[in-house]
Design a protein around this motif. Structure first.
Motif, PDB file in Angstrom:
ATOM      1  N   GLY A  14       0.810  -1.213   0.000  1.00 47.59           N
ATOM      2  CA  GLY A  14       0.000   0.000   0.000  1.00 47.59           C
ATOM      3  C   GLY A  14       0.843   1.264   0.000  1.00 47.59           C
ATOM      4  N   ALA A  89      -6.888   6.382  -6.927  1.00 53.59           N
ATOM      5  CA  ALA A  89      -7.298   5.640  -5.730  1.00 53.59           C
ATOM      6  C   ALA A  89      -7.904   4.291  -6.111  1.00 53.59           C
ATOM      7  CB  ALA A  89      -8.288   6.464  -4.910  1.00 53.59           C
ATOM      8  N   ASP A  90      -8.727   4.277  -7.155  1.00 60.81           N
ATOM      9  CA  ASP A  90      -9.332   3.028  -7.609  1.00 60.81           C
ATOM     10  C   ASP A  90      -8.280   2.055  -8.126  1.00 60.81           C
ATOM     11  OD1 ASP A  90     -11.677   1.346  -8.390  1.00 60.81           O
ATOM     12  OD2 ASP A  90     -10.841   1.716 -10.397  1.00 60.81           O
ATOM     13  N   GLN A  91      -7.346   2.558  -8.908  1.00 63.29           N
ATOM     14  CA  GLN A  91      -6.287   1.694  -9.433  1.00 63.29           C
ATOM     15  C   GLN A  91      -5.460   1.100  -8.294  1.00 63.29           C
ATOM     16  OE1 GLN A  91      -5.635   0.977 -12.988  1.00 63.29           O
ATOM     17  NE2 GLN A  91      -7.746   1.635 -12.768  1.00 63.29           N
ATOM     18  N   ARG A  92      -5.101   1.926  -7.328  1.00 64.75           N
ATOM     19  CA  ARG A  92      -4.288   1.455  -6.201  1.00 64.75           C
ATOM     20  C   ARG A  92      -5.056   0.454  -5.341  1.00 64.75           C
ATOM     21  NH1 ARG A  92      -1.504   7.308  -4.764  1.00 64.75           N
ATOM     22  NH2 ARG A  92      -0.019   7.272  -6.524  1.00 64.75           N
ATOM     23  N   ARG A  93      -6.350   0.697  -5.141  1.00 62.54           N
ATOM     24  CA  ARG A  93      -7.187  -0.247  -4.367  1.00 62.54           C
ATOM     25  C   ARG A  93      -7.236  -1.597  -5.079  1.00 62.54           C
ATOM     26  NH1 ARG A  93     -11.794  -2.073  -5.353  1.00 62.54           N
ATOM     27  NH2 ARG A  93     -12.295  -0.495  -6.907  1.00 62.54           N
ATOM     28  N   ARG A  94      -7.463  -1.563  -6.382  1.00 62.25           N
ATOM     29  CA  ARG A  94      -7.536  -2.803  -7.156  1.00 62.25           C
ATOM     30  C   ARG A  94      -6.192  -3.528  -7.155  1.00 62.25           C
ATOM     31  NH1 ARG A  94      -9.362  -1.381 -12.799  1.00 62.25           N
ATOM     32  NH2 ARG A  94      -9.241  -3.632 -13.060  1.00 62.25           N
ATOM     33  N   ALA A  96      -3.938  -3.450  -4.778  1.00 63.03           N
ATOM     34  CA  ALA A  96      -3.757  -4.046  -3.453  1.00 63.03           C
ATOM     35  C   ALA A  96      -4.548  -5.325  -3.307  1.00 63.03           C
ATOM     36  CB  ALA A  96      -4.151  -3.035  -2.373  1.00 63.03           C
ATOM     37  N   GLN A  97      -5.736  -5.372  -3.915  1.00 60.84           N
ATOM     38  CA  GLN A  97      -6.577  -6.570  -3.863  1.00 60.84           C
ATOM     39  C   GLN A  97      -5.962  -7.715  -4.669  1.00 60.84           C
ATOM     40  OE1 GLN A  97     -10.323  -5.095  -5.290  1.00 60.84           O
ATOM     41  NE2 GLN A  97     -11.009  -4.496  -3.242  1.00 60.84           N
TER      42      GLN A  97
END
Length: 99
Positions: A14, A89-94, A96-97
């Motif tokens: 993260g 933020a969406d790209q980084r969240r995805r 991390a998943q």
């Protein structure tokens, strides 16, 4: 450590890193890093994956956003980057998943 592995490690933790620091860590010139990142973005788009380059940030960005070239390339590849912060933020969240 190879570029792909370094980006994956950042995503899993993260964390973000500045382009210059990554170039130094990998022993690359900035132009070489940029070309490699654009190639990875093309690969990610073709595979329907989040952009691994999203974990990088401009050195002087108060929001830790990627460089303008990241958003330009993402738009060329069909992404909606009208809200850069939300897109990042969406790209980084995805990412991390996926880690």
């Amino acid at each position: 450590m190879r570029l792909e592995a370094r980006l994956a490690a950042l995503a899993a933790a993260g964390e973000t890193l500045h382009y210059g620091a990554l170039a130094r860590d990998l022993g690359l010139r900035m132009g070489e890093l940029t070309a490699a990142l654009e190639s990875l973005m093309e690969e990610d788009a073709a595979q329907g994956r989040p952009f691994r380059a999203a974990v990088l940030s401009q050195r002087l960005s108060p929001d830790h956003l990627p460089a303008p070239g990241f958003f330009q390339k993402a738009a060329e590849l069909g992404a909606d980057v009208s809200d850069p912060a939300a897109f990042t933020a969406d790209q980084r969240r995805r990412l991390a998943q996926c880690s």
